[in-house]
Design an enzyme around this catalytic site. Structure first.
Site, short mmCIF file in Angstrom:
data_model
loop_
_atom_site.label_atom_id
_atom_site.label_comp_id
_atom_site.label_asym_id
_atom_site.label_seq_id
_atom_site.Cartn_x
_atom_site.Cartn_y
_atom_site.Cartn_z
N LYS A 1 -0.41 11.27 6.87
CA LYS A 1 -0.02 12.01 5.69
C LYS A 1 -1.03 11.68 4.59
CE LYS A 1 2.21 13.20 1.83
NZ LYS A 1 1.60 12.99 0.48
N GLY B 1 -2.47 2.55 -1.48
CA GLY B 1 -2.16 3.27 -2.70
C GLY B 1 -1.75 2.32 -3.80
N SER B 2 -0.97 2.83 -4.74
CA SER B 2 -0.61 2.04 -5.92
C SER B 2 0.43 0.98 -5.58
CB SER B 2 -0.07 2.94 -7.01
OG SER B 2 1.22 3.43 -6.68
N THR B 3 0.46 -0.07 -6.39
CA THR B 3 1.43 -1.14 -6.19
C THR B 3 2.87 -0.66 -6.40
OG1 THR B 3 -0.18 -2.87 -6.71
CG2 THR B 3 2.15 -3.42 -7.01
N GLY C 1 3.83 1.10 -3.32
CA GLY C 1 3.86 0.12 -2.24
C GLY C 1 5.14 -0.70 -2.24
N GLU D 1 -2.01 -1.94 1.44
CA GLU D 1 -3.24 -2.27 0.70
C GLU D 1 -3.09 -1.59 -0.64
OE1 GLU D 1 -6.25 -2.11 -1.26
OE2 GLU D 1 -7.16 -0.74 0.19
N CYS E 1 -10.31 0.26 -5.36
CA CYS E 1 -9.29 -0.77 -5.54
C CYS E 1 -9.87 -2.17 -5.74
CB CYS E 1 -8.31 -0.75 -4.37
SG CYS E 1 -9.11 -0.94 -2.76
N GLU F 1 -4.55 -2.58 -14.03
CA GLU F 1 -5.53 -1.79 -13.29
C GLU F 1 -5.70 -0.43 -13.97
OE1 GLU F 1 -6.58 -0.85 -8.69
OE2 GLU F 1 -4.51 -0.46 -9.28
#
Length: 505
Positions: free
Chosen positions: A200, A252-254, A257, A274, A308, A410
């Site tokens: 995806k 992707g983003s925290t 995640g 990650e 990242c 970030e």
């Protein structure tokens, strides 16, 4: 849409492109392109111009059911030639063929990637070669999987045969900043392990991955082993929670995640995450600033800062602070910002309008909190057909203190912060004073001293005088930067389940 004219070379360049995928109606299930079960559409926007140039199906739960069902049938097929029952060396042969097919499609892959997310072609031109290299590296690990692993009982009287079995159906969910290689680094080990997959892609970048799917099909990978669905974040959520999925891999983003981790925890489902980073480059007092300038952009503002692991915080010794600020400022200011399709472009646009607005908010925050923009610091105004693009001036902030938002959070855009330290111990503490732990750098001429500092940095990867990913070495984050690792044997092991068979010796 503005018509292409001699005054709009960016639009002229785009009108001359003939890309294989623009407006499409299909997903890839059971070895074939099939119509989506839904009627919704997701547009694909060129962030350099603001032009909608493509679209894909906004997938449905029925699409996810079909893709997962296809992957499960391919995995549980009892035939001797079924994917999990092939010898690892046989699966490796497929990976090598995929690598060859990817390289044949290098130009269309690069241009599609650049139109989707604004990566300069100077960056995206390497995507095919890098992806092919990942497939070829993991193919070399077939021997590791085929090696017999027999472990005697420490006190004698028996032994254990250790089997490495594929986990099953894997959901591979990728971000928009590197939409090819951040899929491939999941796809290659999953396939070698004997898993089947459903991919995806991120909703802004759903077209370039179709080129990889074409390479997979051309390589003869059996139907159902690799499947593709497209859609918004809710489709990814449905895939993560689908009862037919055995493992999830996400980049992707925290914040996203965390949600995936929570869902997988509830389901006791293996997951690799990650996530974000806020990495630092420690400039030691003996650093060669001229040498540093040559690797600065790739290390600290790669892909217009949308990477990242980059070290977007530069920690400079007080004794050389002004020199470091001057070097960083001059290096960033000299990088050309412009059309991503121009091979001379170093800095492109932000990949999405949302990210563009986020970066501008950080610029305002930095200035309001007292940081000094030595170059950049605002939205960029470009002409030639780029007036509608999401461009932010590449920015260097000096006089940054550790408490500022731009130092702690970030940004994921073309922004570098330069902080000051007095002693090396303080620099290490500053580098470690973050919720993240993904990348990092040490610049210094004494190899042993630089290695000693790198050892003290609480992060998953550290470069000394440069940064690059090594396909053979584990890459992963600590703390809010993720769970598990990719690359290397460790990345392959993430797609395996272990069985110990005990017997008398």
């Amino acid at each position: 849409m503005t018509s292409a004219t001699p005054e709009a070379p960016a639009l002229t360049a785009r009108s001359g492109l003939s890309l294989p995928h623009t407006h499409v109606d299909t997903i890839f299930v059971d070895g074939a392109w099939q119509p989506s079960r839904g009627t919704g559409r997701n547009p694909v926007t060129d962030p350099a111009t603001g032009e909608i140039w493509g679209s894909v199906p906004d997938g449905t739960p029925e699409d996810v059911d079909a893709a997962v069902g296809s992957a499960r049938r391919a995995f549980h097929n009892s035939d001797d030639g079924a994917w999990p029952r092939l010898a690892p060396s046989e699966r490796a042969a497929y990976l090598l063929r995929i690598a060859d097919e990817v390289e044949k499609r290098a130009d269309e892959l690069s241009l599609t990637n650049s139109r989707e997310n604004g990566s300069p072609v100077a960056e995206s031109a390497g995507a095919a070669a890098n992806a092919a290299g990942i497939f070829r590296y993991f193919a070399t690990l077939a021997e590791y999987l085929e090696r017999e692993d027999v472990r005697p009982f420490p006190r004698g009287g028996g032994e254990s045969v250790v089997r490495r079995d594929p986990l099953g159906v894997c959901a591979l969910i990728a971000p928009w900043n590197f939409p090819i290689n951040l899929v491939v680094i999941k796809l290659a080990p999953a396939l070698l392990a004997g898993c089947t997959v459903v991919i995806k892609p991120a909703s802004p970048t759903p077209l370039s991955i179709r080129v990889i799917i074409e390479a997979v099909a051309a390589a003869g990978v059996p139907a159902g082993v690799v499947n593709l669905v497209t859609g918004s974040g809710r489709l990814g959520d449905a895939l993560v929670k689908h009862p037919g999925v055995d493992k999830v891999a996400f980049t992707g983003s925290t914040p996203v995640g965390r949600k995936i981790a929570a869902a997988c925890g509830e389901l006791l489902r293996p997951v690799t995450l990650e996530l974000g980073g806020k990495s630092s480059a420690i400039v030691l007092p003996d650093a060669d600033l001229e040498a540093m300038s040559k690797v600065l952009i790739r290390s600290s503002m790669r892909n217009t800062g949308q990477t990242c692991y980059i070290s977007a915080r530069i920690l400079a010794p007080a004794s050389r602070y002004d020199d470091v600020v001057d070097m960083v400022t001059a290096t960033i200011a000299a990088g050309k910002q412009g059309d991503p399709l121009d091979p001379a472009t170093v800095f492109g646009p932000c990949a999405t309008e949302s990210q563009y607005r986020t970066v501008l908010e950080y610029l305002e925050s930095g200035l309001a909190e007292g940081a000094r923009a030595t170059t950049g610091g605002r939205a960029a105004s470009l002409a030639g057909g780029l007036e509608g693009g999401y461009f932010v001036e590449p920015t260097v902030f000096a006089d940054v203190t550790p408490d500022m938002r731009i130092s702690r959070e970030e940004i994921f855009g073309p922004v570098i912060c330069v902080l000051k330290y007095d002693e090396v111990d303080e620099a290490v503490a500053l580098a470690n004073n973050t919720d993240f732990g993904l990348g990092g750098l040490v610049f210094g001429q004494d190899p042993e001293a630089a290695l000693a500092v790198a050892d003290r940095m609480d992060t998953g990867s550290v470069g000394i005088n440069f940064f690059a990913s090594n396909h053979a070495a584990p890459f992963g984050g600590r703390h809010d930067s993720g769970l598990g690792t990719e690359y290397g044997i460790e990345g392959l092991n993430a797609y395996l389940s272990y069985k110990s068979i005990h017997r008398r010796g």
